[in-house]
Design a protein around this motif. Sequence first.
Motif, mmCIF file in Angstrom:
data_model
loop_
_atom_site.group_PDB
_atom_site.id
_atom_site.type_symbol
_atom_site.label_atom_id
_atom_site.label_comp_id
_atom_site.label_asym_id
_atom_site.label_seq_id
_atom_site.Cartn_x
_atom_site.Cartn_y
_atom_site.Cartn_z
ATOM 1 N N SER A 129 0.837 -1.198 0.000
ATOM 2 C CA SER A 129 0.000 0.000 0.000
ATOM 3 C C SER A 129 0.873 1.250 0.000
ATOM 4 O O SER A 129 1.940 1.264 0.588
ATOM 5 N N PRO A 130 0.437 2.309 -0.690
ATOM 6 C CA PRO A 130 1.233 3.536 -0.742
ATOM 7 C C PRO A 130 1.424 4.168 0.622
ATOM 8 O O PRO A 130 2.416 4.819 0.872
ATOM 9 N N ALA A 131 0.481 3.980 1.536
ATOM 10 C CA ALA A 131 0.618 4.564 2.865
ATOM 11 C C ALA A 131 1.778 3.933 3.625
ATOM 12 O O ALA A 131 2.379 4.564 4.479
ATOM 13 N N ALA A 132 2.119 2.694 3.304
ATOM 14 C CA ALA A 132 3.199 2.006 3.998
ATOM 15 C C ALA A 132 4.552 2.254 3.348
ATOM 16 O O ALA A 132 5.563 1.817 3.856
ATOM 17 N N ALA A 133 4.566 2.956 2.227
ATOM 18 C CA ALA A 133 5.826 3.221 1.537
ATOM 19 C C ALA A 133 6.700 4.118 2.400
ATOM 20 O O ALA A 133 6.201 5.005 3.083
ATOM 21 N N PRO A 134 8.014 3.887 2.382
ATOM 22 C CA PRO A 134 8.892 4.727 3.188
ATOM 23 C C PRO A 134 8.855 6.163 2.680
ATOM 24 O O PRO A 134 8.720 6.413 1.481
ATOM 25 N N ALA A 135 8.982 7.076 3.596
ATOM 26 C CA ALA A 135 8.953 8.496 3.229
ATOM 27 C C ALA A 135 10.199 8.838 2.429
ATOM 28 O O ALA A 135 11.258 8.247 2.621
ATOM 29 N N ALA A 136 10.066 9.777 1.527
ATOM 30 C CA ALA A 136 11.212 10.234 0.746
ATOM 31 C C ALA A 136 12.198 10.906 1.688
ATOM 32 O O ALA A 136 11.798 11.515 2.679
ATOM 33 N N PRO A 137 13.494 10.794 1.398
ATOM 34 C CA PRO A 137 14.463 11.427 2.281
ATOM 35 C C PRO A 137 14.263 12.937 2.295
ATOM 36 O O PRO A 137 13.905 13.537 1.290
ATOM 37 N N ALA A 138 14.498 13.517 3.451
ATOM 38 C CA ALA A 138 14.344 14.965 3.587
ATOM 39 C C ALA A 138 15.411 15.662 2.754
ATOM 40 O O ALA A 138 16.532 15.162 2.636
ATOM 41 N N PRO A 139 15.066 16.766 2.138
ATOM 42 C CA PRO A 139 16.075 17.473 1.348
ATOM 43 C C PRO A 139 17.210 17.931 2.256
ATOM 44 O O PRO A 139 16.987 18.316 3.404
ATOM 45 N N ALA A 140 18.403 17.843 1.728
ATOM 46 C CA ALA A 140 19.566 18.228 2.512
ATOM 47 C C ALA A 140 19.560 19.729 2.737
ATOM 48 O O ALA A 140 19.229 20.499 1.840
ATOM 49 N N SER A 141 19.890 20.124 3.945
ATOM 50 C CA SER A 141 19.939 21.551 4.216
ATOM 51 C C SER A 141 21.343 22.038 3.902
ATOM 52 O O SER A 141 22.325 21.406 4.220
ATOM 53 N N GLY A 142 21.423 23.144 3.242
ATOM 54 C CA GLY A 142 22.704 23.708 2.881
ATOM 55 C C GLY A 142 22.654 24.286 1.485
ATOM 56 O O GLY A 142 21.596 24.401 0.869
ATOM 57 N N ALA A 143 23.813 24.629 0.979
ATOM 58 C CA ALA A 143 23.916 25.271 -0.327
ATOM 59 C C ALA A 143 24.269 24.246 -1.400
ATOM 60 O O ALA A 143 25.139 23.401 -1.198
ATOM 61 N N LEU A 144 23.591 24.330 -2.523
ATOM 62 C CA LEU A 144 23.895 23.462 -3.661
ATOM 63 C C LEU A 144 25.023 24.100 -4.455
ATOM 64 O O LEU A 144 24.955 25.265 -4.832
ATOM 65 N N VAL A 145 26.090 23.336 -4.697
ATOM 66 C CA VAL A 145 27.242 23.813 -5.455
ATOM 67 C C VAL A 145 27.299 23.021 -6.749
ATOM 68 O O VAL A 145 27.336 21.797 -6.732
ATOM 69 N N ILE A 146 27.288 23.720 -7.877
ATOM 70 C CA ILE A 146 27.407 23.087 -9.190
ATOM 71 C C ILE A 146 28.621 23.681 -9.881
ATOM 72 O O ILE A 146 28.726 24.900 -10.032
ATOM 73 N N ASP A 147 29.548 22.834 -10.280
ATOM 74 C CA ASP A 147 30.766 23.281 -10.948
ATOM 75 C C ASP A 147 30.428 23.869 -12.304
ATOM 76 O O ASP A 147 29.574 23.349 -13.026
ATOM 77 N N GLY A 148 31.087 24.938 -12.673
ATOM 78 C CA GLY A 148 30.845 25.591 -13.959
ATOM 79 C C GLY A 148 31.168 24.713 -15.153
ATOM 80 O O GLY A 148 30.565 24.842 -16.212
ATOM 81 N N ALA A 149 32.112 23.794 -15.002
ATOM 82 C CA ALA A 149 32.499 22.905 -16.099
ATOM 83 C C ALA A 149 31.723 21.594 -16.052
ATOM 84 O O ALA A 149 32.066 20.654 -16.761
ATOM 85 N N SER A 150 30.697 21.512 -15.221
ATOM 86 C CA SER A 150 29.847 20.320 -15.079
ATOM 87 C C SER A 150 30.632 19.080 -14.683
ATOM 88 O O SER A 150 30.339 17.982 -15.127
ATOM 89 N N ARG A 151 31.629 19.244 -13.834
ATOM 90 C CA ARG A 151 32.399 18.092 -13.372
ATOM 91 C C ARG A 151 31.811 17.482 -12.108
ATOM 92 O O ARG A 151 31.996 16.301 -11.849
ATOM 93 N N PHE A 152 31.113 18.292 -11.298
ATOM 94 C CA PHE A 152 30.535 17.778 -10.062
ATOM 95 C C PHE A 152 29.429 18.706 -9.585
ATOM 96 O O PHE A 152 29.328 19.856 -10.010
ATOM 97 N N SER A 153 28.587 18.174 -8.702
ATOM 98 C CA SER A 153 27.606 18.968 -7.972
ATOM 99 C C SER A 153 27.449 18.320 -6.607
ATOM 100 O O SER A 153 27.497 17.101 -6.477
ATOM 101 N N LEU A 154 27.280 19.141 -5.578
ATOM 102 C CA LEU A 154 27.118 18.625 -4.234
ATOM 103 C C LEU A 154 26.393 19.645 -3.370
ATOM 104 O O LEU A 154 26.300 20.816 -3.721
ATOM 105 N N THR A 155 25.875 19.174 -2.261
ATOM 106 C CA THR A 155 25.210 20.042 -1.299
ATOM 107 C C THR A 155 26.140 20.213 -0.106
ATOM 108 O O THR A 155 26.487 19.245 0.558
ATOM 109 N N VAL A 156 26.546 21.445 0.117
ATOM 110 C CA VAL A 156 27.457 21.759 1.211
ATOM 111 C C VAL A 156 26.619 22.101 2.444
ATOM 112 O O VAL A 156 25.696 22.912 2.354
ATOM 113 N N PRO A 157 26.908 21.490 3.585
ATOM 114 C CA PRO A 157 26.123 21.771 4.803
ATOM 115 C C PRO A 157 26.194 23.235 5.210
ATOM 116 O O PRO A 157 27.130 23.950 4.862
#
Length: 107
Positions: free
Chosen positions: A26-54
Amino acid sequence: MCTLLALGAVLPRRSFLAAPLAAALSPAAAPAAPAPASGALVIDGASRFSLTVPRGFVASKRSASQGTLYVAGDFPRAAVVSVTAWPVSELLAAEAAARSLPGLPAV
């Protein structure tokens, strides 16, 4: 027809055995989606990486194309996040050398 007594009610055997499966699907028993990470999203200008910094981390200014690409730190807690890039050929050569036996050439 076989019946089971569960919590004072009479249920058909098939219903009793199918109840856990129905509850799990049942959909009610499905695990909750993970909470969005708090912090700043960093995306490299050359598209080499992206990460969320706390929160509380301060980014250093870097413009490297090889080696350490990004560093952020929370200096009072001595916590650091670092992104490092190395050529794949160097990583594979180091791994092959680590797996070879001493005195024999790397495979």
